[in-house]
Write a protein that holds these residues in place. Structure first.
Motif, PDB file in Angstrom:
ATOM      1  N   THR A  61       0.876  -1.146   0.025  1.00  0.00           N
ATOM      2  CA  THR A  61       0.057   0.067  -0.183  1.00  0.00           C
ATOM      3  C   THR A  61       0.855   1.278   0.058  1.00  0.00           C
ATOM      4  OG1 THR A  61      -1.788  -1.380   1.303  1.00  0.00           O
ATOM      5  CG2 THR A  61      -1.875   1.133   1.236  1.00  0.00           C
ATOM      6  N   ASN A  62       0.595   2.046  -0.996  1.00  0.00           N
ATOM      7  CA  ASN A  62       1.314   3.384  -0.939  1.00  0.00           C
ATOM      8  C   ASN A  62       0.713   4.198   0.133  1.00  0.00           C
ATOM      9  OD1 ASN A  62       2.979   2.557  -3.399  1.00  0.00           O
ATOM     10  ND2 ASN A  62       1.512   3.582  -4.673  1.00  0.00           N
ATOM     11  N   THR A  63       1.524   4.873   0.741  1.00  0.00           N
ATOM     12  CA  THR A  63       1.462   5.853   1.677  1.00  0.00           C
ATOM     13  C   THR A  63       1.181   7.188   1.136  1.00  0.00           C
ATOM     14  OG1 THR A  63       3.836   6.595   2.198  1.00  0.00           O
ATOM     15  CG2 THR A  63       2.911   4.700   3.450  1.00  0.00           C
ATOM     16  N   THR A  64       0.820   8.323   1.731  1.00  0.00           N
ATOM     17  CA  THR A  64       0.753   9.834   1.455  1.00  0.00           C
ATOM     18  C   THR A  64       2.120  10.269   0.741  1.00  0.00           C
ATOM     19  OG1 THR A  64       0.788  10.619   3.602  1.00  0.00           O
ATOM     20  CG2 THR A  64      -1.405  10.061   2.856  1.00  0.00           C
ATOM     21  N   ALA A  65       3.182   9.702   1.303  1.00  0.00           N
ATOM     22  CA  ALA A  65       4.321  10.090   1.035  1.00  0.00           C
ATOM     23  C   ALA A  65       4.543   9.330  -0.395  1.00  0.00           C
ATOM     24  CB  ALA A  65       5.487   9.638   2.005  1.00  0.00           C
ATOM     25  N   GLY A  66       3.906   8.548  -1.174  1.00  0.00           N
ATOM     26  CA  GLY A  66       4.094   7.956  -2.334  1.00  0.00           C
ATOM     27  C   GLY A  66       4.963   6.874  -2.421  1.00  0.00           C
ATOM     28  N   PHE A  67       5.301   6.014  -1.198  1.00  0.00           N
ATOM     29  CA  PHE A  67       6.038   4.944  -1.239  1.00  0.00           C
ATOM     30  C   PHE A  67       5.479   3.966  -0.365  1.00  0.00           C
ATOM     31  CE2 PHE A  67       8.104   7.875   1.677  1.00  0.00           C
ATOM     32  CZ  PHE A  67       7.867   7.320   2.764  1.00  0.00           C
ATOM     33  N   PRO A  68       5.403   2.498  -0.616  1.00  0.00           N
ATOM     34  CA  PRO A  68       5.145   1.476   0.158  1.00  0.00           C
ATOM     35  C   PRO A  68       5.285   1.631   1.756  1.00  0.00           C
ATOM     36  CG  PRO A  68       5.942   0.617  -1.734  1.00  0.00           C
ATOM     37  CD  PRO A  68       6.467   1.873  -1.624  1.00  0.00           C
ATOM     38  N   LEU A  69       4.469   1.326   2.515  1.00  0.00           N
ATOM     39  CA  LEU A  69       4.921   1.157   4.011  1.00  0.00           C
ATOM     40  C   LEU A  69       5.894   0.007   4.112  1.00  0.00           C
ATOM     41  CD1 LEU A  69       3.335   2.244   6.689  1.00  0.00           C
ATOM     42  CD2 LEU A  69       2.132  -0.075   6.564  1.00  0.00           C
ATOM     43  N   GLU A  98      -7.857 -23.944   4.567  1.00  0.00           N
ATOM     44  CA  GLU A  98      -6.854 -23.111   5.187  1.00  0.00           C
ATOM     45  C   GLU A  98      -6.326 -22.365   4.596  1.00  0.00           C
ATOM     46  OE1 GLU A  98      -4.427 -26.492   6.294  1.00  0.00           O
ATOM     47  OE2 GLU A  98      -3.617 -26.907   4.390  1.00  0.00           O
ATOM     48  N   LEU A  99      -5.721 -21.055   5.070  1.00  0.00           N
ATOM     49  CA  LEU A  99      -4.899 -20.124   4.274  1.00  0.00           C
ATOM     50  C   LEU A  99      -3.813 -19.716   5.207  1.00  0.00           C
ATOM     51  CD1 LEU A  99      -5.453 -17.159   5.302  1.00  0.00           C
ATOM     52  CD2 LEU A  99      -7.427 -17.399   4.092  1.00  0.00           C
ATOM     53  N   ALA A 100      -2.850 -19.220   4.284  1.00  0.00           N
ATOM     54  CA  ALA A 100      -1.481 -18.536   5.028  1.00  0.00           C
ATOM     55  C   ALA A 100      -0.930 -17.639   4.291  1.00  0.00           C
ATOM     56  CB  ALA A 100      -0.315 -19.740   5.302  1.00  0.00           C
ATOM     57  N   TYR A 101      -0.616 -16.248   4.480  1.00  0.00           N
ATOM     58  CA  TYR A 101       0.052 -15.440   3.931  1.00  0.00           C
ATOM     59  C   TYR A 101       1.179 -14.727   4.799  1.00  0.00           C
ATOM     60  CZ  TYR A 101      -3.532 -12.575   5.580  1.00  0.00           C
ATOM     61  OH  TYR A 101      -4.484 -11.667   6.347  1.00  0.00           O
ATOM     62  N   THR A 102       2.025 -13.684   4.106  1.00  0.00           N
ATOM     63  CA  THR A 102       2.869 -12.982   5.006  1.00  0.00           C
ATOM     64  C   THR A 102       2.434 -11.540   5.015  1.00  0.00           C
ATOM     65  OG1 THR A 102       4.860 -14.350   3.899  1.00  0.00           O
ATOM     66  CG2 THR A 102       5.259 -12.176   4.990  1.00  0.00           C
ATOM     67  N   GLU A 103       2.348 -11.079   6.284  1.00  0.00           N
ATOM     68  CA  GLU A 103       1.959  -9.829   6.340  1.00  0.00           C
ATOM     69  C   GLU A 103       3.169  -8.828   7.130  1.00  0.00           C
ATOM     70  OE1 GLU A 103      -2.305  -8.708   7.234  1.00  0.00           O
ATOM     71  OE2 GLU A 103      -1.787  -8.921   9.227  1.00  0.00           O
ATOM     72  N   ILE A 104       2.885  -7.485   7.136  1.00  0.00           N
ATOM     73  CA  ILE A 104       3.833  -6.733   7.879  1.00  0.00           C
ATOM     74  C   ILE A 104       2.764  -5.683   8.815  1.00  0.00           C
ATOM     75  CG2 ILE A 104       5.525  -6.444   6.056  1.00  0.00           C
ATOM     76  CD1 ILE A 104       4.807  -3.777   5.803  1.00  0.00           C
ATOM     77  N   VAL A 105       3.706  -5.572  10.053  1.00  0.00           N
ATOM     78  CA  VAL A 105       3.280  -4.364  10.871  1.00  0.00           C
ATOM     79  C   VAL A 105       3.843  -3.265  10.535  1.00  0.00           C
ATOM     80  CG1 VAL A 105       4.362  -5.421  12.611  1.00  0.00           C
ATOM     81  CG2 VAL A 105       2.660  -3.662  13.304  1.00  0.00           C
ATOM     82  N   GLY A 106       3.290  -2.276  10.043  1.00  0.00           N
ATOM     83  CA  GLY A 106       4.155  -1.072   9.564  1.00  0.00           C
ATOM     84  C   GLY A 106       3.959   0.301  10.806  1.00  0.00           C
ATOM     85  N   VAL A 107       3.087   0.186  11.306  1.00  0.00           N
ATOM     86  CA  VAL A 107       2.723   1.492  12.385  1.00  0.00           C
ATOM     87  C   VAL A 107       2.342   0.882  13.832  1.00  0.00           C
ATOM     88  CG1 VAL A 107       1.550   3.371  13.112  1.00  0.00           C
ATOM     89  CG2 VAL A 107       2.147   3.282  10.612  1.00  0.00           C
ATOM     90  N   ALA A 108       3.111   1.068  14.772  1.00  0.00           N
ATOM     91  CA  ALA A 108       2.817   0.614  16.188  1.00  0.00           C
ATOM     92  C   ALA A 108       2.640   1.571  16.996  1.00  0.00           C
ATOM     93  CB  ALA A 108       3.853  -0.316  16.499  1.00  0.00           C
ATOM     94  N   ASN A 109       1.447   1.992  17.403  1.00  0.00           N
ATOM     95  CA  ASN A 109       1.192   3.209  18.349  1.00  0.00           C
ATOM     96  C   ASN A 109       0.764   2.718  19.540  1.00  0.00           C
ATOM     97  OD1 ASN A 109       1.197   5.253  16.275  1.00  0.00           O
ATOM     98  ND2 ASN A 109      -0.801   4.715  15.916  1.00  0.00           N
TER      99      ASN A 109
END
Length: 346
Positions: free
Chosen positions: A71-79, A122-133
Motif C-alpha cells: 500500500t502506497n502511503t501519502t508520501a508516495g512509497f510503500p509502507l 486453510e490459508l496462510a500469507y505474509t503480512e507486515i506491521v508498519g505502524v505501532a502506536n
C-alpha cells in the motif's frame, strides 16, 4: 497491554465472476447436487498471527526491518515494517439460498457425522506491521507484504462416512486439511482495492481468551488464557491471483475466475468459536501468559508476553457464476462438487 490487528484474516469467502450475466451457483457434493447458491457462509473461525505480537513490539521499540508492504502511503512509497505470518482455518456453515437434498448433508459441527460431508479451508500469507502506536490508545496498522514468504489458500471436501475420516474441530485444530484437496492457489490483494492497509485497536481490560461456550465441541486449553480485547477490519483479499497449483476438474463444475475474501473483521475475546490449539496440522500458537499482551521494562522497552496472537473472525460473502459458453452448465465456484454421488453404505 498491546494487541494488534491482523490484515486479511479468513473472514468472509466471496466469489464473483467478472461477466455481464451472473447466475447463482450450482455444485455437486458427496451427497448430490445443491443449486441456486447465492452465498457461502463460513462458520466463525480462529486466526493465528504467528510472530505478530513480537513484530509489533519490535516496531514500537524503534526497530523497523524495512520489509515492504503493497500500500502506497501519502508520501508516495510503500509502507515498510516487520513481517509475520497469518494462518486461518474453517468450515462451511451454510449454502445461502441453496436448494436440494444435499444441503441437509453439510456437517456444521453439531450432532452426528453419519451421512454427512464437510467443506473446509486453510490459508496462510505474509503480512507486515508498519505502524505501532502505544499512546494514547494501543493500535497497530498492517499491510500485505510485497514479497510473500508463505502463501497459500486450500479447499478440502470430505465424506465423513469414509473410513478414517476425521471431522474438523476448532478447539483441537484437527480435521481441516485431511479431506480431498480440490483447490490450491495464492492469496493477494483484490484488484478492485487500492490496498489492504488495515488496523486493530485495543479496548480496555483483560479477559479470558474465550470460546464458543459449547463443551460438546471440545474446549481449547487456550480458552482460559488471558487476552487483551479489541477489534479491527480488513479490505478484500483475492484467493485466485495466480494460476492455481491444484484445480480438481472432477470437483469444480466450471472455470473459477475470481475468488475473494471480503467483509473481514477481527475480534477479541473469542465468543463464537474456540481458539485452535493447532493450525494446519502442526503449528502451535505461543501467546504467552496474555494473548496480545505487552509490558514495559526500564532500559529494555516493550516486551511481548508471547510472540503470537490469536483472533476470531467470521467469514461469509456473496457468490456469482457465469454460464459457460455453449452449455447450460454454470461456470464458477463449485465448492463441494464431486463427480460421483455418495455411495451407499453397508
Amino acid at each position: 497491554m498491546i494487541k494488534f490487528k491482523q490484515i486479511a484474516v479468513a473472514a468472509a469467502l466471496a466469489s464473483a465472476f467478472a461477466a455481464a450475466h451472473a447466475a447463482p451457483i450450482s455444485v455437486f457434493t458427496p451427497n448430490g447436487q445443491v443449486s441456486g447458491i447465492a452465498a457461502f457462509d463460513w462458520a466463525p473461525s480462529p486466526v493465528l498471527a504467528q510472530g505478530g505480537n513480537a513484530a509489533f513490539v519490535k516496531l514500537a521499540n524503534g526497530t523497523n526491518d524495512g520489509v515492504a508492504g503493497i500500500t502506497n502511503t501519502t508520501a508516495g512509497f510503500p509502507l515498510t515494517g516487520n513481517a509475520f505470518t497469518v494462518y486461518s482455518q474453517g468450515r462451511l456453515n451454510l449454502f445461502q439460498n441453496g436448494t436440494g437434498a444435499a444441503t441437509a448433508g453439510l456437517w456444521t459441527g453439531a450432532g452426528s457425522t453419519a451421512g454427512k460431508y464437510e467443506i473446509t479451508f486453510e490459508l496462510a500469507y505474509t503480512e507486515i506491521v508498519g505502524v505501532a502506536n502505544t499512546f494514547p490508545t494501543n493500535q497497530a496498522f498492517f499491510d500485505f507484504a510485497a514479497t510473500q514468504t508463505i502463501n497459500y489458500f486450500r479447499v478440502y471436501v470430505q465424506d465423513l462416512d469414509d473410513a478414517g475420516a476425521v471431522a474438523s474441530n476448532y478447539a483441537s485444530g484437527n480435521g481441516f486439511n485431511d479431506g480431498k484437496l480440490v483447490f490450491e492457489g495464492k492469496v493477494a490483494p483484490a484488484a478492485s482495492q487500492a490496498g489492504v492497509f488495515s488496523d486493530f485497536k485495543v479496548g480496555a481490560g483483560v479477559t479470558p481468551l474465550g470460546s464458543d461456550g459449547d463443551a460438546s465441541n471440545g474446549t481449547s486449553s487456550l480458552s482460559s488464557v488471558n487476552s487483551v480485547n479489541g477489534s479491527g477490519s480488513t479490505p478484500i483479499i483475492d484467493l485466485l491471483s495466480v494460476i492455481p497449483t491444484t484445480y480438481d476438474l472432477s470437483f469444480w463444475n466450471g472455470v473459477l475466475t475470481e475468488f475473494l475474501i471480503s467483509n473481514i473483521n477481527q475480534n477479541l475475546p473469542f465468543t463464537s468459536v474456540d481458539p485452535s490449539e493447532k493450525f494446519h496440522g502442526s503449528i502451535t500458537p505461543n501467546v504467552g501468559t496474555t494473548n496480545g499482551g505487552t509490558s514495559f521494562q526500564p532500559g529494555v522497552g516493550l516486551v511481548a508476553s508471547g510472540p503470537d496472537i490469536l483472533f476470531q473472525t467470521d467469514p461469509n460473502g456473496p457468490l456469482q457464476a457465469v454460464p459457460e459458453p455453449g452449455t447450460l452448465a454454470l461456470a464458477g465456484l463449485a465448492l463441494g462438487g464431486l463427480a460421483l454421488a455418495r455411495r451407499r453404505k453397508a
